[in-house]
Write an enzyme that holds these catalytic residues in place. Structure first.
Site, short mmCIF file in Angstrom:
data_model
loop_
_atom_site.label_atom_id
_atom_site.label_comp_id
_atom_site.label_asym_id
_atom_site.label_seq_id
_atom_site.Cartn_x
_atom_site.Cartn_y
_atom_site.Cartn_z
CG ASP A 10 42.39 39.96 44.55
OD1 ASP A 10 41.16 39.79 44.64
OD2 ASP A 10 42.88 41.05 44.20
CB SER A 11 40.56 39.54 40.44
OG SER A 11 40.57 40.79 41.10
CE1 TYR A 42 39.35 36.70 38.26
CE2 TYR A 42 38.94 35.93 40.49
CZ TYR A 42 39.66 35.85 39.32
OH TYR A 42 40.66 34.92 39.21
N GLY A 43 34.64 41.31 39.31
CA GLY A 43 33.38 41.88 39.78
C GLY A 43 32.23 41.87 38.78
CB CYS A 74 39.27 37.59 45.60
SG CYS A 74 38.16 38.23 44.33
CG ASN A 75 35.50 40.76 49.74
OD1 ASN A 75 34.93 40.65 50.81
ND2 ASN A 75 36.68 41.35 49.62
CB THR A 76 34.37 38.89 43.35
OG1 THR A 76 34.51 40.29 43.62
CG2 THR A 76 33.30 38.68 42.30
CD GLU A 157 44.18 44.97 39.34
OE1 GLU A 157 45.03 44.61 38.52
OE2 GLU A 157 44.04 44.42 40.46
CB CYS A 189 36.21 45.05 47.08
SG CYS A 189 37.37 44.86 45.70
CB THR A 190 41.00 42.29 48.96
OG1 THR A 190 40.88 41.75 47.63
CG2 THR A 190 40.43 41.32 49.97
CG HIS A 191 41.29 45.59 44.09
ND1 HIS A 191 40.96 44.26 44.04
CD2 HIS A 191 42.17 45.80 43.06
CE1 HIS A 191 41.60 43.69 43.02
NE2 HIS A 191 42.34 44.60 42.42
N1 DGL Z 1 39.69 42.14 45.15
C1 DGL Z 1 38.51 41.60 44.52
C2 DGL Z 1 37.40 41.47 45.55
O1 DGL Z 1 37.70 41.47 46.73
C3 DGL Z 1 38.20 42.44 43.33
C4 DGL Z 1 37.34 41.76 42.35
C5 DGL Z 1 37.47 42.29 40.93
O2 DGL Z 1 38.43 41.92 40.27
O3 DGL Z 1 36.55 42.97 40.46
O4 DGL Z 1 36.24 41.33 45.24
#
Ligand code: DGL
Length: 269
Positions: A10-11, A42-43, A74-76, A157, A189-191
Site C-alpha cells: 500500500d502507499s 498516492y491519491g 491499495c485501491n489507488t 498517516e 480506500c484501505t486507510h
Molecule cells: N490506501 C490507499 C488506497 O486504498 C491510499 C492511497 C493514498 O495514499 O492516497 O487508495
C-alpha cells in the site's frame, strides 16, 4: 503446498487493514508488507505515476522476497495498475476493488450504494466500471454514488483517527452521500477502516459500512486453495517501509494492535 510468503503493499498504513484480515483468515501464511510511506499519498498523484510505483514495488516483492502471490492492498494502485501488474509478474495478483464491490452488493437492500475513495481512485472510474460489470454478471441493478475524500489518508498517516478536525472534514465530504440516502457505503480506500467510527457517526446507524479487507482475504484464501499454494506454516509477518521506519513501527503497532519488532527500510534510489 508452498511456503513462500505473500506480498502485500500500500502507499502507507492502509494495507494493514488487509494484513489484519489475512492474519485472521490464513494465519499459517507468511506476509511481507511494504508501506510506501516515503511516497504517500498516492491519491492526488497522476495515475501513470502511481502505476510506475506499483510496478516497481511488485517487482521488488517478487524479485527480492520471492513472494508467491501479490495483494494490491491499495485501491489507488489497483485502479491505476491492476491489469499491468497481472501482466508484469508471474505470480497471481489480487486487488481490493472487485472483492469490495462483491461485498457491497451482497449487503445492500435498496440497491442505492456509495463508494468513497481517493481522488485518483474515484477519478479513474474503476468502481463505476466494476459495479457495472458485477451488476451485469448478477443480472441486478444498483444506483452508485461516488465521492472522493481528499485529506482522510493524511489524518490516518498522522495517527489522528478521531479528532474534531477529522470529524468536521468527514461532515463536509460525506454530505452528498448522506443526501443521496445510500444504505451501504464501501470504504474504497484501505486507510478508511481506521476512520470507521468517525465515518459511521457522520453517516448514521442506518448505513452499513463495508470494508474490502475481509473479502480480499477470502479471495486470497480461495486463490491459494485453487492453485494448491497454501503454506504448511508457521505464519508470520515482516514489515518494510520507504519512509520513517520508527514511525511505521510505532503507528503500525497501534493500528494493528500488536507489537512490531522491526521494520526494514526500503530505499528506492
Ligand atoms: N490506501 C490507499 C488506497 O486504498 C491510499 C492511497 C493514498 O495514499 O492516497 O487508495
Amino acid at each position: 503446498m508452498d511456503a513462500r510468503p505473500i506480498g502485500v503493499f500500500d502507499s502507507g498504513f492502509g494495507g494493514l487493514t488487509v494484513v489484519r484480515a489475512l492474519m485472521d483468515l490464513v494465519p499459517q501464511e507468511r506476509l511481507v508488507y511494504l508501506g510506501d510511506t516515503g511516497r504517500y499519498p498516492y491519491g492526488p498523484r497522476p495515475l501513470e505515476e502511481v502505476r510506475a510505483f506499483a510496478l516497481q514495488i511488485a517487482k521488488y516483492l517478487v524479485g527480492e522476497h520471492g513472494v508467491k502471490l501479490l495483494v494490491v492492498a491499495c485501491n489507488t494502485a489497483a485502479a491505476a495498475a491492476l491489469d499491468e501488474l497481472v501482466a508484469a509478474v508471474d505470480v497471481p495478483v489480487v486487488g481490493v476493488i472487485e472483492p469490495g464491490v462483491r461485498a457491497m452488493l451482497r449487503v445492500t437492500e435498496t440497491g442505492r450504494v456509495g463508494v468513497i475513495g481517493t481522488v485518483g481512485t474515484i477519478g479513474s472510474g474503476a468502481y463505476q466500471r466494476s459495479v457495472g460489470q458485477a451488476c451485469e454478471r448478477g443480472g441486478t441493478t444498483a444506483e452508485l454514488v461516488c465521492a472522493a475524500c481528499p485529506g482522510f489518508v493524511e489524518f490516518v498517516e498522522r495517527g489522528d483517527l478521531g479528532s474534531d478536525q477529522v470529524h468536521v472534514l468527514a461532515e463536509r465530504l460525506l454530505a452528498p452521500l448522506r443526501e443521496s440516502e445510500v444504505d451501504t457505503l464501501l470504504l474504497g480506500c484501505t486507510h478508511y477502516p481506521f476512520l470507521a467510527r468517525t465515518i459511521a457517526d457522520v453517516m448514521g446507524p442506518e448505513v452499513v459500512l463495508v470494508s474490502s479487507a475481509e473479502e480480499t482475504a477470502f479471495e486470497v484464501r480461495s486463490v491459494l486453495g485453487r492453485l494448491d499454494m497454501s503454506s504448511p506454516g508457521p505464519g508470520g509477518q515482516q514489515f518494510s517501509s520507504s519512509g520513517d521506519v520508527e514511525w511505521f513501527r510505532a503507528l503500525g503497532a497501534r493500528l494493528l494492535g500488536m507489537e512490531i519488532a522491526r521494520v526494514e527500510p526500503v530505499d528506492w534510489d
